[in-house]
Write an enzyme that holds these catalytic residues in place. Structure first.
Site, PDB file in Angstrom:
ATOM      1  N   GLY A   1      -6.786   5.072  -0.716  1.00 20.87           N
ATOM      2  CA  GLY A   1      -7.011   3.660  -0.980  1.00 20.87           C
ATOM      3  C   GLY A   1      -8.482   3.273  -0.931  1.00 20.87           C
ATOM      4  O   GLY A   1      -9.214   3.689  -0.041  1.00 20.87           O
TER       5      GLY A   1
ATOM      6  N   HIS B   1       0.079 -14.117  -0.569  1.00 20.97           N
ATOM      7  CA  HIS B   1       1.384 -14.378   0.039  1.00 20.97           C
ATOM      8  C   HIS B   1       1.836 -15.747  -0.459  1.00 20.97           C
ATOM      9  O   HIS B   1       1.202 -16.758  -0.144  1.00 20.97           O
ATOM     10  CB  HIS B   1       1.273 -14.338   1.562  1.00 20.97           C
ATOM     11  CG  HIS B   1       0.614 -13.084   2.052  1.00 20.97           C
ATOM     12  ND1 HIS B   1       1.231 -11.854   1.988  1.00 20.97           N
ATOM     13  CD2 HIS B   1      -0.614 -12.863   2.576  1.00 20.97           C
ATOM     14  CE1 HIS B   1       0.412 -10.933   2.467  1.00 20.97           C
ATOM     15  NE2 HIS B   1      -0.713 -11.530   2.824  1.00 20.97           N
ATOM     16  N   VAL B   2       2.909 -15.783  -1.237  1.00 22.78           N
ATOM     17  CA  VAL B   2       3.285 -17.029  -1.909  1.00 22.78           C
ATOM     18  C   VAL B   2       4.561 -17.674  -1.370  1.00 22.78           C
ATOM     19  O   VAL B   2       4.840 -18.826  -1.682  1.00 22.78           O
ATOM     20  CB  VAL B   2       3.395 -16.825  -3.445  1.00 22.78           C
ATOM     21  CG1 VAL B   2       2.056 -16.434  -4.016  1.00 22.78           C
ATOM     22  CG2 VAL B   2       4.433 -15.790  -3.798  1.00 22.78           C
ATOM     23  N   ARG B   3       5.339 -16.948  -0.578  1.00 18.37           N
ATOM     24  CA  ARG B   3       6.572 -17.514  -0.040  1.00 18.37           C
ATOM     25  C   ARG B   3       6.915 -16.820   1.266  1.00 18.37           C
ATOM     26  O   ARG B   3       6.783 -15.615   1.380  1.00 18.37           O
ATOM     27  CB  ARG B   3       7.711 -17.306  -1.043  1.00 18.37           C
ATOM     28  CG  ARG B   3       9.066 -17.765  -0.550  1.00 18.37           C
ATOM     29  CD  ARG B   3      10.162 -17.673  -1.607  1.00 18.37           C
ATOM     30  NE  ARG B   3      10.079 -18.847  -2.471  1.00 18.37           N
ATOM     31  CZ  ARG B   3       9.592 -18.858  -3.711  1.00 18.37           C
ATOM     32  NH1 ARG B   3       9.159 -17.751  -4.263  1.00 18.37           N
ATOM     33  NH2 ARG B   3       9.561 -19.963  -4.412  1.00 18.37           N
TER      34      ARG B   3
ATOM     35  N   GLU C   1       0.829  -1.204   0.000  1.00 16.98           N
ATOM     36  CA  GLU C   1       0.000   0.000   0.000  1.00 16.98           C
ATOM     37  C   GLU C   1       0.869   1.262   0.000  1.00 16.98           C
ATOM     38  O   GLU C   1       0.529   2.246  -0.650  1.00 16.98           O
ATOM     39  CB  GLU C   1      -0.964   0.018   1.177  1.00 16.98           C
ATOM     40  CG  GLU C   1      -1.841   1.242   1.154  1.00 16.98           C
ATOM     41  CD  GLU C   1      -3.278   1.004   1.534  1.00 16.98           C
ATOM     42  OE1 GLU C   1      -4.057   1.973   1.430  1.00 16.98           O
ATOM     43  OE2 GLU C   1      -3.635  -0.111   1.931  1.00 16.98           O
TER      44      GLU C   1
ATOM     45  N   HIS D   1      -3.812   0.792 -14.423  1.00 18.39           N
ATOM     46  CA  HIS D   1      -4.838   1.722 -14.916  1.00 18.39           C
ATOM     47  C   HIS D   1      -4.644   3.068 -14.234  1.00 18.39           C
ATOM     48  O   HIS D   1      -4.564   3.141 -13.005  1.00 18.39           O
ATOM     49  CB  HIS D   1      -6.233   1.166 -14.595  1.00 18.39           C
ATOM     50  CG  HIS D   1      -7.331   2.146 -14.777  1.00 18.39           C
ATOM     51  ND1 HIS D   1      -7.773   2.550 -16.016  1.00 18.39           N
ATOM     52  CD2 HIS D   1      -8.091   2.821 -13.873  1.00 18.39           C
ATOM     53  CE1 HIS D   1      -8.765   3.432 -15.863  1.00 18.39           C
ATOM     54  NE2 HIS D   1      -8.972   3.607 -14.567  1.00 18.39           N
ATOM     55  N   LEU D   2      -4.556   4.128 -15.028  1.00 20.41           N
ATOM     56  CA  LEU D   2      -4.460   5.485 -14.495  1.00 20.41           C
ATOM     57  C   LEU D   2      -5.631   6.281 -15.056  1.00 20.41           C
ATOM     58  O   LEU D   2      -5.511   6.912 -16.102  1.00 20.41           O
ATOM     59  CB  LEU D   2      -3.127   6.142 -14.880  1.00 20.41           C
ATOM     60  CG  LEU D   2      -1.865   5.528 -14.296  1.00 20.41           C
ATOM     61  CD1 LEU D   2      -0.622   6.198 -14.847  1.00 20.41           C
ATOM     62  CD2 LEU D   2      -1.895   5.587 -12.779  1.00 20.41           C
ATOM     63  N   GLY D   3      -6.762   6.213 -14.366  1.00 14.68           N
ATOM     64  CA  GLY D   3      -7.950   6.918 -14.817  1.00 14.68           C
ATOM     65  C   GLY D   3      -8.131   8.256 -14.131  1.00 14.68           C
ATOM     66  O   GLY D   3      -7.369   8.635 -13.240  1.00 14.68           O
TER      67      GLY D   3
END
Length: 145
Positions: free
Chosen positions: A84, A91-93, A64, A108-110
């Site tokens: 936010g 979380h993979v490792r 964040e 994306h930048l809107g």
């Protein structure tokens, strides 16, 4: 072509973290590329969970921080800011020590929303966490008083 509306000044950006959660966790912005923002966080007693692994919440705080900082740099802070809306993380490792490095890239930048992907890796470059952050772009007067 750079996506930033503000100068990519690392010292200035890191000063934004003084007296915040980011300072407590040891998060530092280390690079601002043409379309990415990178930062590090130590894996130590500040960021561990009880089993000695990197706490998932610390990874989310890093994600964040990177996405929010990057979002702000794409805006004119006199007119608008980013807040936010949603964050998710896989979380993979596990990591026990050293540091992790996260890199935020815009998906994306809107005008009213932004979506950022944040990839967090260990010191060997292995994926630790993948996160997606959705930001709302709002008038500055709505947030800053």
């Amino acid at each position: 072509m750079a996506i930033w509306k503000q100068p990519p000044d690392l010292d200035r950006v890191n000063r934004w973290s003084e007296n915040t959660l980011m300072q407590v966790l040891g998060i530092r912005i280390t690079a601002i590329g043409e379309d990415s923002l990178t930062g590090t966080m130590p894996v130590d007693e500040r960021t561990h969970q009880p089993f000695g692994l990197l706490h998932g919440g610390a990874s989310v705080a890093l994600a964040e921080t990177l996405g929010s900082t990057a979002a702000l740099l794409t805006l004119d802070p006199e007119q608008e800011v980013a807040v936010g809306l949603d964050i998710n993380a896989n979380h993979v490792r596990g990591v026990r020590s050293g540091a992790v490095t996260g890199t935020a890239k815009a998906l994306h930048l809107g005008r009213s929303t932004q979506v950022w992907e944040i990839r967090i890796e260990d010191e060997g470059g292995a994926l630790v966490c993948i996160s997606r952050l959705t930001m709302a772009v709002v008038p500055r007067r709505a947030v800053v008083r």
